[in-house]
Motif scaffolding. Structure first.
Motif, PDB file in Angstrom:
ATOM      1  N   UNK A  51      58.417  48.164  -3.032  1.00 42.53           N
ATOM      2  CA  UNK A  51      58.544  47.002  -4.071  1.00 42.53           C
ATOM      3  C   UNK A  51      60.110  46.677  -4.211  1.00 42.53           C
ATOM      4  N   UNK A  52      60.957  47.605  -4.400  1.00 42.19           N
ATOM      5  CA  UNK A  52      62.343  47.470  -4.614  1.00 42.19           C
ATOM      6  C   UNK A  52      62.898  46.687  -3.398  1.00 42.19           C
ATOM      7  N   UNK A  53      62.452  47.327  -2.112  1.00 37.48           N
ATOM      8  CA  UNK A  53      63.058  46.676  -0.926  1.00 37.48           C
ATOM      9  C   UNK A  53      62.526  45.274  -0.900  1.00 37.48           C
ATOM     10  N   UNK A  88      61.035  36.179   4.816  1.00 37.15           N
ATOM     11  CA  UNK A  88      61.568  37.356   5.093  1.00 37.15           C
ATOM     12  C   UNK A  88      61.187  38.032   6.187  1.00 37.15           C
ATOM     13  N   UNK A  89      61.677  38.892   6.784  1.00 41.21           N
ATOM     14  CA  UNK A  89      61.098  39.512   8.000  1.00 41.21           C
ATOM     15  C   UNK A  89      60.368  40.875   7.408  1.00 41.21           C
ATOM     16  N   UNK A  90      59.110  40.609   7.254  1.00 41.03           N
ATOM     17  CA  UNK A  90      58.094  41.627   6.901  1.00 41.03           C
ATOM     18  C   UNK A  90      57.995  42.982   7.741  1.00 41.03           C
ATOM     19  N   UNK A  91      58.602  42.645   8.890  1.00 38.24           N
ATOM     20  CA  UNK A  91      58.428  43.825   9.747  1.00 38.24           C
ATOM     21  C   UNK A  91      59.446  45.058   9.144  1.00 38.24           C
ATOM     22  N   UNK A  92      60.533  44.670   8.559  1.00 39.17           N
ATOM     23  CA  UNK A  92      61.464  45.493   7.933  1.00 39.17           C
ATOM     24  C   UNK A  92      60.381  46.442   6.930  1.00 39.17           C
ATOM     25  N   UNK A  93      59.939  45.787   6.366  1.00 41.42           N
ATOM     26  CA  UNK A  93      59.023  46.573   4.997  1.00 41.42           C
ATOM     27  C   UNK A  93      57.786  47.420   5.657  1.00 41.42           C
ATOM     28  N   UNK A  94      57.171  46.641   6.925  1.00 42.80           N
ATOM     29  CA  UNK A  94      56.078  47.382   7.275  1.00 42.80           C
ATOM     30  C   UNK A  94      56.725  48.573   8.125  1.00 42.80           C
ATOM     31  N   UNK A  95      57.856  48.511   8.699  1.00 42.34           N
ATOM     32  CA  UNK A  95      58.529  49.703   9.354  1.00 42.34           C
ATOM     33  C   UNK A  95      58.906  50.594   8.440  1.00 42.34           C
ATOM     34  N   UNK A  96      59.266  50.578   7.184  1.00 36.90           N
ATOM     35  CA  UNK A  96      59.406  51.375   5.987  1.00 36.90           C
ATOM     36  C   UNK A  96      58.363  52.100   5.623  1.00 36.90           C
ATOM     37  N   UNK A 110      57.542  62.053  11.150  1.00 42.76           N
ATOM     38  CA  UNK A 110      58.056  61.550  12.432  1.00 42.76           C
ATOM     39  C   UNK A 110      59.312  61.058  12.515  1.00 42.76           C
ATOM     40  N   UNK A 111      59.697  60.186  11.092  1.00 44.45           N
ATOM     41  CA  UNK A 111      60.827  59.399  11.000  1.00 44.45           C
ATOM     42  C   UNK A 111      61.558  59.885   9.559  1.00 44.45           C
ATOM     43  N   UNK A 112      62.795  59.624   9.506  1.00 39.91           N
ATOM     44  CA  UNK A 112      63.495  59.767   8.160  1.00 39.91           C
ATOM     45  C   UNK A 112      63.859  58.396   7.632  1.00 39.91           C
ATOM     46  N   UNK A 113      64.087  58.153   6.463  1.00 39.29           N
ATOM     47  CA  UNK A 113      64.592  56.996   5.962  1.00 39.29           C
ATOM     48  C   UNK A 113      65.461  56.146   6.829  1.00 39.29           C
ATOM     49  N   UNK A 114      66.371  56.849   7.234  1.00 37.11           N
ATOM     50  CA  UNK A 114      67.153  56.243   7.922  1.00 37.11           C
ATOM     51  C   UNK A 114      66.908  55.504   9.354  1.00 37.11           C
ATOM     52  N   UNK A 115      65.663  55.918   9.719  1.00 34.38           N
ATOM     53  CA  UNK A 115      65.171  55.097  10.946  1.00 34.38           C
ATOM     54  C   UNK A 115      64.434  53.778  10.792  1.00 34.38           C
ATOM     55  N   UNK A 116      64.431  53.200   9.426  1.00 35.98           N
ATOM     56  CA  UNK A 116      63.896  52.131   9.310  1.00 35.98           C
ATOM     57  C   UNK A 116      64.334  50.912  10.266  1.00 35.98           C
ATOM     58  N   UNK A 117      65.659  50.941  10.329  1.00 35.42           N
ATOM     59  CA  UNK A 117      66.145  49.731  11.215  1.00 35.42           C
ATOM     60  C   UNK A 117      65.716  49.900  12.699  1.00 35.42           C
TER      61      UNK A 117
END
Length: 156
Positions: A51-53, A88-96, A110-117
């Motif tokens: 929600x913050x993002x 907005x690019x919702x893919x960013x949120x779905x990737x998160x 599998x991923x860390x938070x730094x991998x969202x991009x």
């Protein structure tokens, strides 16, 4: 005494297990060589960060579009002024969502938070399908009748 310690450590492990205490489902991903992955429902902390993002992305998009900041309270009610919606690019949120909830065969993220991009850049229909399953596990329907989670997070 050793038996008590062993029982306590087993209970501790169960209480802290990142999967045991959430709805989860193991799915086979054909596109990834029939690899089995585990998807977990979003935690309360995951939802808060989602929600913050989402709110931050909407705020930035509104500013870039020259629109005033908008709060949830100001958009509710029949007398609310009608302003254009921002994209907005919702893919960013779905990737998160995937970064937080995708686990391997060893029950490790599998991923860390730094991998969202990086996940955003690779986002595909496969990722979208997995994210939809996470929302389903989290009690959010992603169907024609249900509101889009991005809209529900504050792009209204």
């Amino acid at each position: 005494m050793a038996r008590v310690k062993a029982a306590e450590s087993g209970l501790r492990a169960m209480a802290l297990d990142p999967l045991r205490n959430f709805k989860r489902e193991t799915v086979k991903v054909e596109e990834w060589g029939d690899t089995e992955v585990t998807l977990r429902a979003l935690s309360a902390g995951d939802w808060m960060e989602y929600r913050r993002r989402a709110a931050e992305m909407v705020s930035v998009a509104r500013a870039e579009a020259g629109l005033s900041p908008q709060t949830q309270e100001s958009t509710e009610g029949e007398d609310a002024p009608s302003e254009p919606r921002v994209e907005i690019n919702s893919n960013v949120l779905y990737a998160f969502v995937l970064v937080r909830t995708l686990f391997d065969e060893h029950q490790q993220r599998v991923f860390s938070d730094e991998d969202v991009g990086e996940v955003t850049e690779a986002f595909s229909p496969v990722h979208d399908r997995l994210a939809a399953k996470v929302f389903e596990l989290s009690g959010v329907g992603v169907t024609e009748d249900a509101p889009d989670p991005v809209d529900a997070a504050g792009n209204g």
